[in-house]
Write an enzyme that holds these catalytic residues in place. Structure first.
Site, PDB file in Angstrom:
ATOM      1  N   HIS A   1      -7.624  -5.599  -0.570  1.00 52.92           N
ATOM      2  CA  HIS A   1      -6.378  -4.871  -0.331  1.00 52.92           C
ATOM      3  C   HIS A   1      -5.574  -5.470   0.822  1.00 52.92           C
ATOM      4  O   HIS A   1      -4.459  -5.049   1.081  1.00 52.92           O
ATOM      5  CB  HIS A   1      -6.692  -3.408  -0.026  1.00 52.92           C
ATOM      6  CG  HIS A   1      -5.492  -2.515  -0.020  1.00 52.92           C
ATOM      7  ND1 HIS A   1      -4.628  -2.405  -1.086  1.00 52.92           N
ATOM      8  CD2 HIS A   1      -4.990  -1.687   0.949  1.00 52.92           C
ATOM      9  CE1 HIS A   1      -3.659  -1.547  -0.797  1.00 52.92           C
ATOM     10  NE2 HIS A   1      -3.853  -1.110   0.436  1.00 52.92           N
TER      11      HIS A   1
ATOM     12  N   SER B   1       0.834  -1.193   0.000  1.00 47.32           N
ATOM     13  CA  SER B   1       0.000   0.000   0.000  1.00 47.32           C
ATOM     14  C   SER B   1       0.874   1.251   0.000  1.00 47.32           C
ATOM     15  O   SER B   1       1.760   1.394  -0.852  1.00 47.32           O
ATOM     16  CB  SER B   1      -0.934  -0.055   1.223  1.00 47.32           C
ATOM     17  OG  SER B   1      -1.925   0.921   1.165  1.00 47.32           O
TER      18      SER B   1
ATOM     19  N   ASP C   1      -8.446  -5.210  -6.310  1.00 48.17           N
ATOM     20  CA  ASP C   1      -7.956  -4.157  -5.414  1.00 48.17           C
ATOM     21  C   ASP C   1      -7.925  -2.823  -6.151  1.00 48.17           C
ATOM     22  O   ASP C   1      -7.311  -2.707  -7.219  1.00 48.17           O
ATOM     23  CB  ASP C   1      -6.558  -4.538  -4.921  1.00 48.17           C
ATOM     24  CG  ASP C   1      -6.018  -3.584  -3.872  1.00 48.17           C
ATOM     25  OD1 ASP C   1      -6.744  -2.648  -3.482  1.00 48.17           O
ATOM     26  OD2 ASP C   1      -4.864  -3.776  -3.444  1.00 48.17           O
TER      27      ASP C   1
END
Length: 397
Positions: free
Chosen positions: A336, A226, A282
């Site tokens: 995610h 991320s 995602d």
């Protein structure tokens, strides 16, 4: 019967831990992973999972309890981090913790009072180095930097609205918020008198000089999930710029776009090898710049526009629908999740293959909401799911 657990002798927990000393540069992208991704080479799968577990440690050890006086810090001493989290098997030693200022939009649970551990800084990751035995297996002394990401992907919609900013005197631009996290410092703070950039680079330079002085070959592997994947690219860019002839590679998970076309071209020029692992469902890897997919279709017209975000490196794309253990629905937060990424990597063989039948990464590592337990019929997967549910009841309230 393929899914009945008959012991580790039948289906090893991980890909074989073989020596990769003769092929480590290929494993880390010297040929841009041209023949290793489809099908996924077992040695590469193991290395991806290794670095993914190093990143997962940044979440497992992070104190994000708003009621804790240590909110924003690491729960464990760096000398005990790997031992506590069961990562000593990888053969690395933590050398330094990294802290970053939070002078950007942050989730509500990180807005702390002055009475807390630190009102300014957050623990963002660490620097580690391979021990002697692991260095012999992987063919060099590997310096590894792991960066933590954000906790909730919904924050991206708010946090990724800022513009591109120059990273140096050239046309290279990167997302303003990422650069702020990486470069911000304040003399009045306890943990960020030096920026995250200065902290990590001081340690990396020290380690490179030390091991090169002993005549060893050295590499730098930067990894993150991320936001951590974005910071990993900025870290790799700086390291490749500052340290001559250093083999630098990035393995990122669910990382967003970071910079413009000049940033991408400069990384290629510096020789930084980037493997970008993404999950189809995602949304974070599609940010920032939701219009980029359309603009990329007109690359001949937009290719050199400095305000257009560009992804970097080679992509390994996974599909959560290929796993028989996961719910087949689009789920922003679930798709995610880093443990979901590692689950899919462990089961990935090729784009046209089904989920690897002898994948043995424990399903208890995936939260209960991600498992497909809705089908009442006893399928060939039910025994494995039942075992996973039993383990989940042991660790979840």
């Amino acid at each position: 019967m393929d899914f009945v657990d008959q012991g580790d002798h039948m289906t090893p927990t991980l890909s074989p831990k073989q020596s990769i000393s003769a092929v480590w540069k290929e494993i880390h992208g010297s040929s841009n992973w041209e023949t290793l991704l489809d099908p996924l080479h077992s040695n590469l799968r193991r290395e991806i999972l290794k670095y993914g577990e190093f990143v997962q440690a940044t979440y497992d050890a992070f104190d994000f309890d708003p009621l804790s006086e240590f909110c924003g810090s690491c729960r464990y001493n760096r000398r005990k981090l790997f031992e506590t989290l069961g990562l000593t098997k990888h053969g690395y030693k933590v050398r330094k913790y990294i802290y970053a200022l939070s002078h950007v939009d942050v989730p509500d649970w990180l807005k702390r009072s002055c009475a807390t551990w630190s009102k300014d800084s957050n623990w963002m990751g660490y620097v580690a180095v391979s021990r002697k035995e692991e260095s012999q297996r992987i063919g060099r002394r590997d310096i590894m930097v792991a960066w933590r990401g954000t906790v909730s992907p919904s924050e991206w919609f708010k946090d990724l609205t800022t513009s591109l900013e120059h990273i140096d005197s050239t046309n290279v631009k990167v997302q303003e918020g990422f650069l702020s996290v990486y470069k911000s410092k304040d003399e009045l703070t306890r943990f960020n008198k030096l920026s995250a950039s200065e902290q990590v680079m001081q340690e990396v330079i020290k380690l490179v000089n030390f091991y090169r002085g002993k005549g060893e070959e050295v590499s730098l592997t930067v990894t993150g999930h991320s936001l951590g994947g974005a910071l990993a690219l900025l870290n790799a860019y700086e390291a490749a710029t500052v340290i001559p002839d250093l083999f630098v590679s990035v393995i990122s998970f669910g990382a967003p776009r970071v910079g413009n076309i000049a940033f991408k071209e400069k990384l290629n020029e510096l020789g930084v090898k980037t493997l970008r692992v993404v999950v189809k469902q995602d949304i974070v890897p599609k940010l920032p710049g939701l219009m980029n997919k359309m603009l990329n279709k007109f690359h001949g017209l937009t290719g050199k526009l400095n305000w257009v975000y560009r992804h970097v490196g080679t992509q390994l794309k996974l599909d959560s629908f290929t796993s028989p253990y996961l719910k087949h629905e689009s789920d922003l937060s679930g798709s995610h999740n880093l443990e979901l990424y590692l689950h899919l990597i462990d089961g990935f063989l090729s784009k046209k293959s089904k989920y690897r039948w002898n994948a043995r990464r424990d399903l208890a590592l995936i939260t209960i909401t991600h498992l497909n337990t809705d089908d009442p019929k006893k399928t060939e997967h039910s025994l494995a799911l039942d075992g996973a549910m039993e383990r989940l009841h042991l660790i979840l309230p």
